[in-house]
Design a protein around this motif. Structure first.
Motif, short mmCIF file in Angstrom:
data_model
loop_
_atom_site.label_atom_id
_atom_site.label_comp_id
_atom_site.label_asym_id
_atom_site.label_seq_id
_atom_site.Cartn_x
_atom_site.Cartn_y
_atom_site.Cartn_z
N PRO A 259 0.74 -1.31 -0.10
CA PRO A 259 0.09 0.20 0.02
C PRO A 259 1.02 1.30 0.03
CG PRO A 259 0.10 -1.03 2.13
CD PRO A 259 0.95 -1.93 1.29
N ALA A 260 2.27 1.12 0.23
CA ALA A 260 2.94 2.46 0.31
C ALA A 260 3.09 3.22 -0.81
CB ALA A 260 4.48 1.82 0.67
N GLU A 261 3.23 4.45 -1.19
CA GLU A 261 3.34 5.20 -2.08
C GLU A 261 4.51 5.03 -2.90
OE1 GLU A 261 1.88 9.41 -2.39
OE2 GLU A 261 1.99 9.33 -0.09
N VAL A 262 5.54 4.51 -2.07
CA VAL A 262 6.69 4.51 -2.93
C VAL A 262 7.13 2.66 -2.60
CG1 VAL A 262 8.02 6.41 -2.93
CG2 VAL A 262 8.25 5.07 -0.87
N LYS A 263 7.37 1.97 -3.48
CA LYS A 263 7.47 0.67 -3.54
C LYS A 263 8.84 0.06 -3.38
CE LYS A 263 2.79 -0.18 -5.61
NZ LYS A 263 2.18 -0.54 -4.39
N GLU A 264 9.26 -0.40 -2.35
CA GLU A 264 10.77 -0.92 -2.20
C GLU A 264 11.04 -1.98 -3.09
OE1 GLU A 264 13.83 -1.21 1.66
OE2 GLU A 264 11.78 -1.29 1.91
N SER A 265 10.13 -2.87 -3.22
CA SER A 265 10.37 -4.11 -3.92
C SER A 265 10.58 -3.87 -5.71
CB SER A 265 9.63 -5.36 -3.88
OG SER A 265 8.24 -4.70 -4.13
N LEU A 266 10.22 -2.40 -5.80
CA LEU A 266 10.23 -2.06 -7.30
C LEU A 266 11.98 -1.96 -7.77
CD1 LEU A 266 8.88 -1.15 -9.82
CD2 LEU A 266 8.94 1.13 -8.80
N VAL A 267 12.50 -1.69 -6.93
CA VAL A 267 13.94 -1.65 -6.93
C VAL A 267 14.63 -2.84 -7.44
CG1 VAL A 267 16.35 -0.99 -6.26
CG2 VAL A 267 14.50 0.20 -5.14
N LEU A 268 14.11 -3.89 -6.71
CA LEU A 268 14.63 -5.45 -7.19
C LEU A 268 14.10 -5.65 -8.65
CD1 LEU A 268 13.61 -7.14 -3.87
CD2 LEU A 268 15.84 -6.30 -4.53
N GLN A 300 14.49 7.54 -3.77
CA GLN A 300 12.98 7.73 -3.58
C GLN A 300 12.57 6.97 -2.32
OE1 GLN A 300 11.26 6.91 -7.54
NE2 GLN A 300 10.90 9.27 -7.71
N VAL A 301 12.82 5.97 -2.31
CA VAL A 301 12.45 4.80 -1.19
C VAL A 301 13.19 5.25 0.41
CG1 VAL A 301 12.60 2.60 -0.01
CG2 VAL A 301 11.69 2.98 -2.43
N ARG A 302 14.39 5.59 0.04
CA ARG A 302 15.02 6.07 1.31
C ARG A 302 14.46 7.57 1.63
NH1 ARG A 302 19.99 4.40 3.46
NH2 ARG A 302 19.31 2.38 2.44
N LEU A 303 14.38 8.44 0.97
CA LEU A 303 13.87 9.60 1.11
C LEU A 303 12.56 9.78 1.61
CD1 LEU A 303 14.94 11.89 -2.09
CD2 LEU A 303 15.64 12.37 0.31
N TYR A 304 11.76 8.75 1.17
CA TYR A 304 10.29 8.90 1.62
C TYR A 304 10.30 7.96 2.98
CZ TYR A 304 5.29 8.30 1.79
OH TYR A 304 3.90 8.22 2.34
N LYS A 305 10.78 6.96 3.28
CA LYS A 305 10.70 6.07 4.11
C LYS A 305 11.49 6.65 5.57
CE LYS A 305 9.13 1.81 2.37
NZ LYS A 305 9.10 0.22 2.41
N SER A 306 12.70 7.16 5.29
CA SER A 306 13.55 7.81 6.39
C SER A 306 13.35 9.07 6.71
CB SER A 306 14.87 7.32 6.04
OG SER A 306 15.16 6.12 5.78
N LYS A 308 10.54 11.09 5.05
CA LYS A 308 9.36 11.57 4.65
C LYS A 308 9.45 12.67 3.66
CE LYS A 308 7.60 9.00 7.77
NZ LYS A 308 7.31 7.62 7.54
N ILE A 309 10.26 12.67 2.96
CA ILE A 309 10.50 13.46 1.64
C ILE A 309 10.00 12.84 0.45
CG2 ILE A 309 12.00 14.86 0.29
CD1 ILE A 309 13.84 15.15 2.82
N LYS A 310 8.99 13.56 -0.30
CA LYS A 310 8.69 12.99 -1.69
C LYS A 310 9.51 13.87 -2.63
CE LYS A 310 3.82 12.21 -0.08
NZ LYS A 310 2.20 12.55 -0.48
N SER A 311 10.12 12.93 -3.49
CA SER A 311 11.14 13.60 -4.38
C SER A 311 10.11 14.26 -5.40
CB SER A 311 12.10 12.31 -5.16
OG SER A 311 11.34 11.65 -5.79
N TRP A 312 9.01 13.66 -5.78
CA TRP A 312 8.31 14.44 -6.78
C TRP A 312 7.32 15.68 -6.19
CZ3 TRP A 312 7.88 9.66 -4.32
CH2 TRP A 312 6.92 9.51 -3.39
N ASP A 313 7.40 15.64 -4.92
CA ASP A 313 6.50 16.89 -4.23
C ASP A 313 7.44 17.28 -2.84
OD1 ASP A 313 4.73 18.77 -3.76
OD2 ASP A 313 3.24 17.32 -2.98
N ALA A 314 8.67 17.80 -3.42
CA ALA A 314 9.39 18.34 -2.29
C ALA A 314 9.17 19.35 -1.53
CB ALA A 314 11.08 18.10 -2.47
#
Length: 418
Positions: A259-268, A300-306, A308-314
């Motif tokens: 459900p997360a806005e950024v999906k960590e498994s997408l990197v894999l 993006q994952v690290r910015l958002y999860k650690s 709370k920064i959205k790279s697309w809406d910083a």
């Protein structure tokens, strides 16, 4: 007389046995009918066949052979005539029945070869033999056996191997089409197996194009069908591929239901995709695009999860002080009014926030800069020179090292050896 379901198309080889031709036509009730015959048999069709047909086909034609005893000329005539006729009539693979009751050997061989792509059944009236327990019929006072077979029930194994080869080369769309064509041609008992193979190839084709939910649904469906087929035997090697298919379905389930806005498994997935495009499909341009996107997603994952920064809406105030003014003056999107951080800015923001991923990026920067420059100058970057595979491989290794991702943790598509 035994009754069959009406069929789409029937090709009848005819020399002098009008009664056998009439029996086949009346039994099968084709919508479209074609006679393959010598010139001298045309009169027989008009005088002894047509008047005795119970239900006239909607379409009919004939192909005249010069010498029914000579294979080469017969094959040439049929190969140049039948496919065009089938296209005109709209005959699809699996919709044709071929009647060889009245065929000479050369006719039978040539007709069978030419018609194979459309054929799902070959029928013939054969003289009865002692001990036979088949479909006996009587035609013109003589006893015959109605024999029928499907050449694709055996040919399917060859086609299946061709489909597996296409699949293993990453040509999933082609593999799906081949499996689907075989499904149309084989007899009923084999159809579910080839439908499952077609669904499997379609699923991986959808996955390769990043349609994750549709791919997940296809893989779930095909895995269940293939598992059922394996219980009844199935082709050799079927059980061995079930485990990786189920593992892939599990990976997609996690990705789709996250459900997360950024999906960590997408990197894999993007890293695995880059590897496939580079090594299996020999396509370094799209491999580099997937690889750079994987690099960005990791930031993006690290910015958002650690943080709370959205790279697309910083929000500039969220960033390290050294980047706040740059963000306000350079990263504002004049279409939607949002601040959007480019790739390097994302990692520099992480570094300024004391994040190890950002600091690792700065350490790797001397090695990454020429590789990213090469990507920028590539055809799918902003330049005009195709990128070299070596550059993609070098950046791939750097990204794995930077993100700390083990190659063994990436999703792997199965190798089909069936």
């Amino acid at each position: 007389m035994a009754q069959d379901q009406p069929i789409k198309a029937l090709v009848v080889a005819l020399v002098d046995d009008a009664a056998a031709a009439v029996y086949s036509i009346n039994r099968l009730k084709p919508e479209a009918l074609c006679f393959v015959l010598p010139e001298g048999s045309k009169a027989l069709v008009e005088s002894a066949v047509q008047p005795n047909i119970d239900q006239m086909p909607k379409r009919w034609d004939w192909i005249v052979l010069e010498d029914v005893t000579e294979f080469s000329s017969t094959f040439k005539t049929l190969a140049s005539s039948l496919p065009e006729l089938f296209r005109t009539w709209g005959i699809q693979p699996g919709e044709l029945v071929v009647d060889l009751s009245g065929a000479k050997p050369a006719m039978a061989g040539a007709l069978t070869l030419v018609a194979v792509p459309w054929t799902s059944r070959v029928v013939a009236l054969s003289p009865t033999q002692e001990g036979q327990e088949d479909d006996f019929v009587e035609v013109s006072g003589k006893s015959f056996v109605w024999q029928q077979s499907n050449p694709w029930d055996e040919q399917a194994a060859v086609a299946r191997r061709e489909g597996c080869e296409l699949f293993n080369r990453g040509l999933f769309h082609g593999a799906a089409k081949l499996f689907h064509d075989v499904e149309l041609r084989v007899s009923g008992g084999q159809k579910p197996l080839y439908r499952a193979f077609a669904d499997l190839a379609e699923g991986y084709d959808l996955w390769e194009r990043f349609h994750y939910r549709q791919a997940w649904e296809k893989l779930k469906t095909s895995a269940k069908a293939l598992e059922m087929a394996s219980l009844w035997g199935g082709p050799p090697g079927l059980k061995a591929v079930l485990s990786p298919i189920k593992a892939n379905a599990g990976f997609l389930e996690k990705l789709v239901l996250d459900p997360a806005e950024v999906k960590e498994s997408l990197v894999l997935d993007l890293l695995a995709s880059a590897g496939r495009r580079l090594h299996a499909r020999h396509d370094p341009e799209t491999a580099m695009a997937a690889l750079i996107r994987a690099l960005e997603v990791s930031a993006q994952v690290r910015l958002y999860k650690s943080h709370k920064i959205k790279s697309w809406d910083a929000q500039p105030a969220q960033l390290p002080a050294a980047l706040q003014e740059v963000c306000r003056t350079c990263y504002l999107d004049d279409i939607d009014g949002k601040y959007k951080l480019p790739l390097q800015a994302q990692f520099r923001a992480l570094a300024g926030l004391g994040d190890q991923l950002g600091q690792g990026f700065l350490r790797e920067w001397p090695k990454m800069k020429p590789l990213l420059d090469a990507a920028n100058h590539a055809v799918l970057g902003h330049g005009f020179e195709p990128i070299k595979s070596e550059r993609v491989q070098q950046l791939y290794e750097v990204v794995l090292r930077l993100t700390g991702i083990a190659e063994s943790s990436l999703p792997k598509f199965p190798v089909l050896s069936l």
